[in-house]
Design a protein around this motif. Structure first.
Motif, PDB file in Angstrom:
ATOM      1  N   GLY A 838       0.816  -1.211   0.000  1.00 23.23           N
ATOM      2  CA  GLY A 838       0.000   0.000   0.000  1.00 23.23           C
ATOM      3  C   GLY A 838       0.848   1.259   0.000  1.00 23.23           C
ATOM      4  N   THR A 839       1.923   1.236   0.764  1.00 20.69           N
ATOM      5  CA  THR A 839       2.824   2.389   0.785  1.00 20.69           C
ATOM      6  C   THR A 839       3.505   2.575  -0.559  1.00 20.69           C
ATOM      7  N   VAL A 840       3.919   1.465  -1.163  1.00 17.14           N
ATOM      8  CA  VAL A 840       4.531   1.539  -2.490  1.00 17.14           C
ATOM      9  C   VAL A 840       3.561   2.165  -3.483  1.00 17.14           C
ATOM     10  N   ARG A 841       2.319   1.728  -3.431  1.00 17.51           N
ATOM     11  CA  ARG A 841       1.306   2.251  -4.354  1.00 17.51           C
ATOM     12  C   ARG A 841       1.090   3.751  -4.134  1.00 17.51           C
ATOM     13  N   ARG A 842       1.017   4.163  -2.852  1.00 17.87           N
ATOM     14  CA  ARG A 842       0.799   5.588  -2.558  1.00 17.87           C
ATOM     15  C   ARG A 842       1.964   6.431  -3.058  1.00 17.87           C
ATOM     16  N   LEU A 843       3.196   5.996  -2.781  1.00 20.33           N
ATOM     17  CA  LEU A 843       4.359   6.774  -3.185  1.00 20.33           C
ATOM     18  C   LEU A 843       4.510   6.827  -4.699  1.00 20.33           C
ATOM     19  N   ALA A 844       4.148   5.745  -5.369  1.00 17.92           N
ATOM     20  CA  ALA A 844       4.192   5.761  -6.835  1.00 17.92           C
ATOM     21  C   ALA A 844       3.238   6.816  -7.371  1.00 17.92           C
ATOM     22  N   GLY A 845       2.076   6.949  -6.723  1.00 19.96           N
ATOM     23  CA  GLY A 845       1.122   7.968  -7.128  1.00 19.96           C
ATOM     24  C   GLY A 845       1.614   9.374  -6.876  1.00 19.96           C
ATOM     25  N   GLU A 846       2.536   9.513  -5.930  1.00 19.22           N
ATOM     26  CA  GLU A 846       3.075  10.837  -5.600  1.00 19.22           C
ATOM     27  C   GLU A 846       4.337  11.165  -6.391  1.00 19.22           C
ATOM     28  N   GLY A 847       4.789  10.234  -7.221  1.00 25.32           N
ATOM     29  CA  GLY A 847       5.918  10.539  -8.097  1.00 25.32           C
ATOM     30  C   GLY A 847       7.191   9.781  -7.835  1.00 25.32           C
ATOM     31  N   ALA A 848       7.183   8.838  -6.879  1.00 23.98           N
ATOM     32  CA  ALA A 848       8.364   8.001  -6.676  1.00 23.98           C
ATOM     33  C   ALA A 848       8.398   6.900  -7.729  1.00 23.98           C
ATOM     34  N   PHE A 849       9.595   6.386  -7.994  1.00 25.40           N
ATOM     35  CA  PHE A 849       9.774   5.310  -8.969  1.00 25.40           C
ATOM     36  C   PHE A 849      10.273   4.067  -8.244  1.00 25.40           C
ATOM     37  N   PHE A 850       9.982   2.903  -8.829  1.00 30.15           N
ATOM     38  CA  PHE A 850      10.350   1.653  -8.179  1.00 30.15           C
ATOM     39  C   PHE A 850      10.948   0.684  -9.184  1.00 30.15           C
ATOM     40  N   GLY A 851      11.946  -0.072  -8.708  1.00 34.10           N
ATOM     41  CA  GLY A 851      12.576  -1.105  -9.505  1.00 34.10           C
ATOM     42  C   GLY A 851      12.803  -2.335  -8.654  1.00 34.10           C
ATOM     43  N   SER A 852      13.428  -3.324  -9.244  1.00 32.91           N
ATOM     44  CA  SER A 852      13.602  -4.626  -8.581  1.00 32.91           C
ATOM     45  C   SER A 852      14.937  -4.718  -7.854  1.00 32.91           C
ATOM     46  N   HIS A 853      14.869  -5.222  -6.633  1.00 35.39           N
ATOM     47  CA  HIS A 853      16.054  -5.619  -5.871  1.00 35.39           C
ATOM     48  C   HIS A 853      15.995  -7.135  -5.674  1.00 35.39           C
ATOM     49  N   MET A 854      15.442  -7.789  -6.679  1.00 35.42           N
ATOM     50  CA  MET A 854      15.168  -9.218  -6.682  1.00 35.42           C
ATOM     51  C   MET A 854      14.029  -9.547  -5.695  1.00 35.42           C
ATOM     52  N   ALA A 855      13.712 -10.823  -5.602  1.00 37.38           N
ATOM     53  CA  ALA A 855      12.571 -11.235  -4.791  1.00 37.38           C
ATOM     54  C   ALA A 855      12.947 -11.540  -3.353  1.00 37.38           C
TER      55      ALA A 855
END
Length: 953
Positions: A838-855
């Motif tokens: 949920g936090t990831v989703r909120r921050l993405a909506g605010e302009g943060a970007f996300f990538g993979s650090h593997m699983a």
């Protein structure tokens, strides 16, 4: 008086008829003639005495002694007792040195009069005459005793040592069968005197199947004695250096047990090279446990294999069948010692890579996990993977020559089409599912992708559309049609958050500056949606509220239409005629949008005409950096409050009466002069801002002024490289062992403020990848700010600071652990909390970007190819589910990569990756293996500034 030679060379010889002549001949070849050679015949029963006699007859510098010690140590001691030279050299009967050995060693000693020894590099000579690469230990010249306390770092004959010092130390210890040279060098180093390095391979050491050093049990037993002496006082050394009197210091290179473990590992690998299983692995238990030691362990194993197998590096892979099973078992045992089976896989991969890197693959090499082959690049054929193999190491051949070497993970049959795509610099455009069978590499990759899709689809994390951005278009982007421009602004209601405490405090101060007494007719220009209009209306007799936007006026009328003294109307104050005889005109937060100062002057002239004599003009505008970059201001591409105030105050008929000034804005009251009026000195009030500054306002502020403006550097600067900053955690405290990876919020805030004040703008990895792909220089001062792991403290501390600094960041998530804790850090203390979906989703909506650090945050080089592919696919698909955006970027956990990663990541949908290299990213970089700059929490702001300024140079 007899002449004493400069160098005495002691040559012990026991049944050395096969090699002795070569050893003695190398002395005759020396460029320096001032030497004597003492050949100690140690009870030989072959032709050794005859060879000695022949050389003595040939050259008087040779003389002989007879010994019955039947040990190299005893024989050398006999030679030492009759030597006359200033310097000693010990040459075994099966070794030799280069013709320049004495000249170069003596020259080095001449440059360091206080040195007790000089040493050089050496090469092993295998029974077939092949030479191994040169080896030398630079650390001997830096800290001789700490080095020899732990290892024998110099060959016996690769030294010139001071004879009197050796005599004073008692010579070689005859109580140990092996390691006697190591023991003597250790005693010599304990004196604390200098050692000089000659960085050339001048000594050659013949490897023999019958040599004592192939008795690993004896070697380890003797080494244990020598190492124990190195870590304690040694009564044999009468005058040790004070720093070494009590033995080696563990902090300077590890414990005695660790030193013995490394030596035991080398001997175990040597046993494997002979095709036998190591007898006793107990001493390996003391090997240090950390990822960084795996590479050293592999180098030690590789070196031991060469001696045990009597092979040069290029010959080892072809002889895998002799030792492969044994060395693989040894590496499995290492994994048990480390308590980490993945570390064993990592070591196995690295060892097999080292073996194949020096092999021409003239024949296929099937190792434990790697298949080494040659492939005709013009006409490749399909290759089926043998059982247990999950990576390919191939030489691509063109016209009988090796055109390129490629190494990649393989899940199944490598088809002809796959080989064609492996041509250098080829990047598969997409996952090629349809063109391959189920058992091929790409077929199995497609199966893993389907499993990952099924797993993400069944996840409990609900998907939601990201909220649309609410940010209004900036003033810099206005078009030529003012009416359309402002109607576009007001397409979203309340575009500037008029009800915020910051705006309301500004309204209160505008009301405070109203002149005393009755105000009859008032005109509000650019009233927007009427928020201030309602507050101003009770203070005047009649108020005309105007705006260029009909959309805004309709909202203002709806908000304040109940006020009987207010009328609303559409008015373009630059194009239309202003009502005249006004007692008060309000014009706030709009004059920046005029084209230039000339247009501002025309506005001022119109206001003078519209005001009644004695009437007032009140303006409120923000401080802008363009007016004065040395003070706090908004980074807008326009003039600001200072230029506006100066223009109005300089207009005929207007005079500044009062100014309320804050760090971010000023409110000015001007008066139209009546005939005969005399202007008084204006009153200035400096007041603090007490209201909370909203994010939309804060992100455009540069506190303390700017050393460079973004728009200016964007016009003037183009560069070939840019910084990619790597952070982990932003928190006040945490485990001491992780201090390097943790910035305090205050330090991080000061770093972001510095970036903002120096004209940096943040970009995403996709923009970096585009510049590299198109070879387009970086514009201005871009920075890519990245965070590994996805800690909750990013959301709590780092993200608010970034947003307030008008910056963004890219966070690399460990997707299987989202919402949990950083269990990989548990051995250092309580693991930190990770962000949930949920936090990831909120921050993405605010302009943060996300990538993979593997699983799972496991190091890549310890994963099987199938596990690595599964993690790449699974992590990408989960992040895409949470953010609603394509995910094309990864960062390797622990900054650890291997040669499989880049190609496999591309095949799994990634376009950009960050591995273990340090430094700025350049246009000539491989986008799938780019460097980053680690920003350490235990460094100062000055260190941070130095790093960034170095990139700008």
């Amino acid at each position: 008086m007899a002449h004493n030679p400069l160098v005495s060379i002691v040559v012990p010889a026991h049944n050395a008829e096969a090699t002795l002549a070569r050893a003695l001949d190398c002395l005759l070849d020396q460029e320096i003639a001032d030497w004597e050679a003492i050949i100690v015949d140690d009870a030989s029963t072959d032709r050794t005495p005859a060879i000695i006699a022949a050389h003595m007859e040939r050259d008087a510098r040779f003389r002989t002694l007879n010994s019955s010690a039947i040990s190299p140590a005893g024989a050398r001691n006999s030679g030492i007792s009759t030597a006359h030279g200033q310097w000693l050299m010990f040459l075994d009967a099966d070794d030799w040195v280069d013709a320049s050995f004495l000249a170069k060693m003596l020259a080095a000693l001449k440059t360091a009069p206080d040195a007790v020894a000089a040493y050089c590099g050496s090469r092993r000579v295998m029974p077939d005459g092949e030479l191994t690469p040169s080896s030398i230990s630079p650390e001997v010249a830096i800290q001789p005793f700490e080095t020899f306390a732990r290892q024998c770092a110099v060959r016996t004959h690769a030294l010139l040592v001071d004879r009197e010092t050796i005599v004073g130390l008692g010579g070689f210890d005859v109580s140990v069968r092996t390691c006697e040279d190591w023991d003597l060098w250790q005693r010599l180093a304990r004196l604390g005197k200098n050692w000089v390095m000659v960085d050339e391979p001048l000594a050659f050491h013949r490897i023999s199947p019958s040599a004592l050093y192939r008795n690993s049990a004896q070697m380890v037993a003797d080494a244990e004695i020598v190492i124990a002496r190195g870590f304690s006082p040694d009564p044999r050394v009468k005058h040790p250096a004070s720093a070494h009197a009590n033995g080696a210091i563990e902090a300077n290179g590890g414990t005695a047990a660790e030193a013995l473990a490394w030596f035991a590992l080398w001997n175990a690998a040597s046993d494997c090279g002979r095709g036998s299983r190591p007898i006793n692995l107990q001493s390996l238990r003391a090997l240090p446990v950390a990822r960084k030691w795996v590479r050293k362990a592999v180098r030690v194993v590789f070196d031991g294999l060469m001696v045990g197998c009597l092979s040069t590096p290029a010959q080892l892979a072809a002889r895998w069948d002799r030792f492969g099973g044994a060395v693989t078992e040894l590496i499995v045992e290492l994994g048990k010692v480390w308590g980490d089976p993945a570390a064993a896989r990592r070591a196995q991969y690295q060892l097999e890579q080292m073996l194949l890197d020096v092999d021409d693959l003239a024949a296929p090499r099937r190792l434990a996990q790697t298949l080494g082959i040659r492939v005709n690049a013009r006409n490749p054929t399909s290759i089926e993977l043998p059982e247990g193999i999950d990576q390919i190491y191939a030489c691509l051949m063109m016209d009988g020559q090796i055109e390129a070497r490629v190494q990649f993970g393989a899940l199944g049959t490598v088809t002809r089409r796959h080989w064609i795509e492996l041509a250098p610099n080829f990047v598969p455009p997409e996952l090629p599912v349809s063109r391959t069978g189920r058992d091929s590499h790409f077929g199995k990759l497609a199966q893993l992708a389907a499993q990952a899709r099924e797993l993400t689809a069944s996840s409990a994390d609900a998907t939601e559309a990201l909220p649309a951005s609410r940010r209004a278009r900036a003033a810099d982007g206005r078009d030529k049609d003012r009416t359309s421009f402002w109607n576009h602004h007001f397409a979203t209601e309340d575009p500037w958050n008029y009800s915020s405490s910051y705006e309301q405090e500004k309204y209160e101060r505008q009301l405070e500056i109203l002149p005393a007494g009755r105000i009859g007719r008032a005109l509000e220009l650019a009233c927007a949606e009427g928020h201030f209009t309602r507050q101003l209306a009770p203070r005047v007799g009649h108020l005309t509220a105007t705006d260029i936007s009909a959309v805004a006026i309709e909202r203002a009328r709806a908000r304040g239409g109940d006020r009987p003294n207010v009328e609303f109307g559409v008015l373009d104050f630059m194009a239309d005629t202003l009502p005249d005889e006004m007692d008060l005109i309000f014009c706030s937060e709009v004059l920046y949008y005029l084209d230039d100062l000339a247009e501002l002057q025309r506005f001022a002239n119109k206001v003078v005409e519209a005001l009644a004599p004695g009437g007032r003009l009140i303006t409120a505008h923000a401080c802008v950096l363009r007016d004065n970059p040395e003070r706090t201001g908004f980074d807008w591409n326009t003039f600001g409050a200072q230029a506006i105030s100066e223009t109005l105050a300089g207009t005929d008929g207007l005079v500044l009466e009062q100014s309320i000034q804050t760090e971010l804005y000023r409110i000015d009251r001007f008066r139209r002069l009546s005939p005969g009026d005399v202007a008084a000195e204006p009153k200035f009030d400096h007041v603090p801002i007490r209201a909370r500054i909203e994010l939309g306002v804060a992100r455009k502020i540069v506190w303390g002024g700017a050393r460079a403006l973004r728009r200016d550097v964007a016009r003037s600067e183009r560069r070939q490289r840019m910084p990619v900053l790597m952070y982990h955690s932003v928190a006040e405290d945490g485990p001491a062992a992780l201090a390097r990876f943790r910035c305090t919020p205050a330090l991080f805030g000061s770093q972001m403020a510095w970036l903002r004040a120096n004209g940096f703008h943040a970009i995403a990895s996709e923009q970096l990848q585009w510049s590299i792909a198109n070879r387009q220089p970086f514009v201005g001062r871009p920075v890519l700010i990245t965070f590994d792991d996805g800690f909750q403290n990013f959301a709590d501390h780092a993200w608010p600071i970034l947003r307030a600094s008008d910056l963004t960041a890219e966070v690399f998530l460990v997707t299987d652990l989202v919402g949990k804790s950083a269990e990989w850090d548990a051995h250092n203390g309580p693991p930190a909390q990770l962000m949930d979906a949920g936090t990831v989703r909120r921050l993405a909506g605010e302009g943060a970007f996300f990538g993979s650090h593997m699983a799972t945050h496991r190091a890549i080089d310890g994963l099987s190819t199938a596990d690595l592919a599964a993690e790449l696919l699974r992590s990408r698909m989960f992040i895409e589910r949470w953010t609603g955006r394509p995910t094309t970027t990864f960062a390797a956990p622990f900054s650890v990569t291997d040669r499989r990663l880049g190609r496999l990541a591309r095949e799994c949908g990634y376009r950009i990756g960050f591995g273990g290299r340090h430094g700025p990213a350049g246009l000539d970089g491989d986008p799938i293996d780019l460097p980053r700059i680690e920003i350490r929490g235990d460094r100062s702001l000055d260190d941070f500034v130095a790093i960034l300024e170095a990139v700008l140079e």
